[in-house]
Scaffold this motif. Sequence first.
Motif, PDB file in Angstrom:
ATOM      1  N   UNK A 268       0.837  -1.202   0.000  1.00  0.00           N
ATOM      2  CA  UNK A 268       0.000   0.000   0.000  1.00  0.00           C
ATOM      3  C   UNK A 268       0.871   1.251   0.000  1.00  0.00           C
ATOM      4  N   UNK A 269       0.460   2.305  -0.716  1.00  0.00           N
ATOM      5  CA  UNK A 269       1.273   3.529  -0.791  1.00  0.00           C
ATOM      6  C   UNK A 269       1.482   4.146   0.595  1.00  0.00           C
ATOM      7  N   UNK A 270       2.692   4.625   0.835  1.00  0.00           N
ATOM      8  CA  UNK A 270       2.985   5.370   2.046  1.00  0.00           C
ATOM      9  C   UNK A 270       3.052   4.553   3.315  1.00  0.00           C
ATOM     10  N   UNK A 271       3.224   3.239   3.214  1.00  0.00           N
ATOM     11  CA  UNK A 271       3.233   2.392   4.413  1.00  0.00           C
ATOM     12  C   UNK A 271       4.626   1.951   4.825  1.00  0.00           C
ATOM     13  N   UNK A 272       5.654   2.335   4.094  1.00  0.00           N
ATOM     14  CA  UNK A 272       7.007   1.953   4.473  1.00  0.00           C
ATOM     15  C   UNK A 272       7.174   0.449   4.534  1.00  0.00           C
ATOM     16  N   UNK A 273       7.717  -0.024   5.661  1.00  0.00           N
ATOM     17  CA  UNK A 273       7.969  -1.463   5.824  1.00  0.00           C
ATOM     18  C   UNK A 273       6.950  -2.142   6.724  1.00  0.00           C
ATOM     19  N   UNK A 274       5.832  -1.478   7.008  1.00  0.00           N
ATOM     20  CA  UNK A 274       4.860  -2.026   7.953  1.00  0.00           C
ATOM     21  C   UNK A 274       4.319  -3.382   7.528  1.00  0.00           C
ATOM     22  N   UNK A 275       4.144  -3.592   6.220  1.00  0.00           N
ATOM     23  CA  UNK A 275       3.571  -4.840   5.720  1.00  0.00           C
ATOM     24  C   UNK A 275       4.647  -5.815   5.229  1.00  0.00           C
ATOM     25  N   UNK A 276       5.922  -5.454   5.375  1.00  0.00           N
ATOM     26  CA  UNK A 276       7.003  -6.291   4.850  1.00  0.00           C
ATOM     27  C   UNK A 276       7.365  -7.354   5.883  1.00  0.00           C
ATOM     28  N   UNK A 277       7.157  -8.632   5.533  1.00  0.00           N
ATOM     29  CA  UNK A 277       7.327  -9.696   6.521  1.00  0.00           C
ATOM     30  C   UNK A 277       8.688 -10.382   6.391  1.00  0.00           C
ATOM     31  N   UNK A 278       8.903 -11.357   7.260  1.00  0.00           N
ATOM     32  CA  UNK A 278      10.203 -12.035   7.296  1.00  0.00           C
ATOM     33  C   UNK A 278      10.446 -12.900   6.062  1.00  0.00           C
ATOM     34  N   UNK A 279       9.409 -13.166   5.274  1.00  0.00           N
ATOM     35  CA  UNK A 279       9.556 -13.908   4.021  1.00  0.00           C
ATOM     36  C   UNK A 279       9.956 -13.005   2.853  1.00  0.00           C
TER      37      UNK A 279
END
Length: 331
Positions: free
Chosen positions: A119-130
């Motif tokens: 999602x735009x403007x979310x940085x690494x909030x949704x970036x998981x360990x995979x």
Amino acid sequence: MNMATFDELLDRVSPRLARMDTFFRRSVSPTERLMLTIRFLATGDSFTSLRNNFRLGISTISTIVKDTCQVLGEQLHEEFIPTLNRQRWLQIEKKFQEVCQFPHCVSAVDGKHIRIIKPPGTGSEFFNYKKYFSIVSMAIADAEYRFVAVDIGAYGRTNNSMIFKNSFMGRSVYNRQFDFPPPEPMPGTNGPPMPYVLVGDEAFQMSGNLLKPYSSRGLDATKRNYNYRLTRARRMVECTFGILVSKWRVFSKPMQLKFETVDEVVKCGVVLHNFIRTKEPAIERIMEDSQTTSITSFGPRGTVAVSAMRDSFAAYFSSDAGRLQWLDQSV
């Protein structure tokens, strides 16, 4: 789903899907709206591909999918993911004891990553360990591969234990607000009353109503037996997610949708899963999926009292009353 199930589903949602015709063009019928949405969920096809099949504009398809998913979620939720009560917990426990030979287990809990486009403007909030972007669906499932409670939309980078603690169902478990049956002696014993519990993996924090396995190091036969029995019960929620993904292939690839639409699609997929499991209860072949994977992490240790409760369960499974004869030679 078969035609009879589709027709029943259409009857349930048709009044809310109907739109008024205008002088300029006819509206898209409820049947076509539902067919389009089911096609999208079942295949994960892009809106461009659906445009060629249904002869509709991409913006129209986007609106139809979002609206129809919202209607399906709202119409089916109350009946197929009902509010939990003591009678419902006892029904689930009876099935767990029959299928998994784990008495006093009322459900299994786990979390799954569902892949999305960042999602735009979310940085690494949704970036998981995979190393991809995802939201997490935390769920409690019964022994018939149906969802009992679901929490959707947590950030992909958040660990399993924290997501569960912050969810409504997690707070209900840890604060003992779920209407669990009162503690009773284990079957075949006159021993002390034992609580009814959920089962989860190592990522969760144990409590008076939630059990997890022992650490895999230095286990004796009693603890290995307990871990095996708990794993047999915990696999129910993993298989439930496996069936969801194998039936609705939209969850097997990154969703190119707005974040709020992703939530509606996941909610719709969950209630449709329970709807079809109820109407067509045949057991499907479970399929592993690379895009929807378990969260692995290590949660904090439980208190002394909770650890003693786990020891009591382990001792029961190795006792004459709780032992499985066919398991003695394999554990």
